[in-house]
Design an enzyme around this catalytic site. Structure first.
Site, PDB file in Angstrom:
ATOM      1  N   LYS A  42       0.839  -1.206   0.000  1.00 44.96           N
ATOM      2  CA  LYS A  42       0.000   0.000   0.000  1.00 44.96           C
ATOM      3  C   LYS A  42       0.875   1.259   0.000  1.00 44.96           C
ATOM      4  CE  LYS A  42      -3.321  -2.534   2.760  1.00 44.96           C
ATOM      5  NZ  LYS A  42      -3.879  -2.692   4.099  1.00 44.96           N
ATOM      6  N   GLN A  58      -4.653  -1.965  10.409  1.00 43.34           N
ATOM      7  CA  GLN A  58      -4.300  -3.193   9.693  1.00 43.34           C
ATOM      8  C   GLN A  58      -4.726  -4.408  10.514  1.00 43.34           C
ATOM      9  OE1 GLN A  58      -2.927  -3.242   6.545  1.00 43.34           O
ATOM     10  NE2 GLN A  58      -3.181  -5.461   6.639  1.00 43.34           N
ATOM     11  N   ASP A 113     -11.052   1.684   4.472  1.00 41.15           N
ATOM     12  CA  ASP A 113     -11.231   0.227   4.335  1.00 41.15           C
ATOM     13  C   ASP A 113     -12.711  -0.149   4.253  1.00 41.15           C
ATOM     14  OD1 ASP A 113      -8.929  -1.221   4.051  1.00 41.15           O
ATOM     15  OD2 ASP A 113      -8.517  -1.396   6.203  1.00 41.15           O
TER      16      ASP A 113
END
Ligand SMILES: NC(=O)c1ccc[n+]([C@@H]2O[C@H](COP(=O)([O-])OP(=O)(O)OC[C@H]3O[C@@H](n4cnc5c(N)ncnc54)[C@H](OP(=O)(O)O)[C@@H]3O)[C@@H](O)[C@H]2O)c1
Length: 301
Positions: free
Chosen positions: A52, A96, A119
């Protein structure tokens, strides 16, 4: 042999669009910024976070990673999230996953500002998706829709079978495909580990999407002749591939299925590049919607 659903080409096309949007934001003194919070040293998370960061760098999107020790307390994490929520220079926040089991994962996800939840895991964004309202949606399902669209695949009216019902892939994807309007209007069946007669159901699919997390789970006999097959799985194989790269496979037995399907996405080079590009797209969208970012052509808001 099936036509390849080329994720690298589709991601390059998306990046081109994003570069133009990022340039427009720069004219408004805004550089999109993604902040990732990584707790502990989960090896897969390290790989994903680096991918990312690389994708952001390529496009001139700022990215920062808060790497925190596994013993970080829930209170300390909540404080970090609150600080990032309040920081106008941060447009996207990612916690994460997985976080260490000692931490209240759901509560921490819910602590992220839904407007920065790139997300799409916050309950508000999940709810908006279910209601067909605008909001952030998980990058992998978005990438799959875009991959299909890039190759001229229309899903409306088609029988789509999604193997897997996770919050990251299967569930949001089924929601997107079955909603009214663009990239939707499909007739969707979701399968999971309790599904009976799975091969029979998957064989009836015009579009089959495999997100089961099991290497080469989908074999040729589970695929109808002329189906379109999207492989979401990523699995490391032993040994090293050409150029010292990791050897990967997906949830689909590629060689045998490619002889039966009309179109198939490869691993690597299929859904993976689309996921990363769509995450950057979500960050750019968050920056465009951020309070205080001047509207195009105007002065500062
Ligand atoms: N390419 C990308 O960018 C990307 C992004 C995300 C994930 N992935 C990969 O995609 C795969 C799926 O990820 P995920 O996060 O969705 O996985 P997950 O959370 O483990 O979910 C897997 C789903 O598959 C179902 N399943 C497992 N075994 C099955 C079986 N034998 N028959 C039918 N269904 C079965 C599970 O059913 P139950 O719900 O009943 O347990 C579950 O719903 C993984 O390989 C992951 O690494 C790739």
């Amino acid at each position: 042999v099936a036509q390849i659903l080329d994720g690298r080409a589709a991601a390059a096309a998306l990046r081109k669009e994003l570069a133009a949007r990022i340039a427009r934001l720069a004219e408004r003194d805004c550089t999109p910024c993604l902040t990732m919070i990584r707790v502990g040293e989960d090896p897969a998370s390290l790989v994903y976070v680096r991918a990312k960061e690389r994708a952001c760098r390529k496009l001139g999107v700022r990215s920062t990673t808060l790497a925190l020790p596994p013993e970080t307390s829930a209170a300390a994490l909540r404080a970090e999230i609150a600080r990032l929520n309040a920081d106008p220079a941060v447009h996207g926040i990612i916690l994460q996953l997985p976080v260490p089991e000692t931490l209240p994962q759901e509560e921490l996800i819910a602590a992220i500002d839904p407007g920065k939840d790139v997300d799409g895991f916050h309950p508000v964004n999940v709810g908006r998706l279910c209601l067909g309202q605008p909001g952030f949606v998980s990058a992998t399902p978005l990438g799959i829709l875009r991959l299909l669209r890039h190759h001229g695949v229309v899903v409306a009216g088609r029988r789509v079978v999604v193997l897997g019902r996770s919050r990251i892939v299967g569930r949001p994807l089924a929601n997107l495909l079955s909603r009214q309007g663009a990239d939707g209007d499909a007739t969707v069946t979701i399968c999971h580990s309790r599904t009976r007669d799975l091969a029979e159901i998957s064989r009836a699919a015009e579009i089959l999407i495999a997100a089961v997390g099991r290497p080469r789970f989908v074999t040729a006999e589970m695929v109808g002749a002329g189906a379109i097959v999207v492989d979401v799985g990523i699995h490391s194989l032993p040994g090293v591939g050409p150029g010292g790269k990791r050897r990967l496979c997906g949830d689909v037995a590629f060689d045998e299925v490619a002889r039966r399907a009309a179109m198939i996405s490869p691993v690597p080079g299929g859904v993976g590049p689309m996921t990363v590009a769509c995450l950057v797209a979500n960050t750019v969208a968050a920056a465009e919607a951020a309070p205080g970012v001047a509207p195009p052509g105007g002065g500062r808001a």
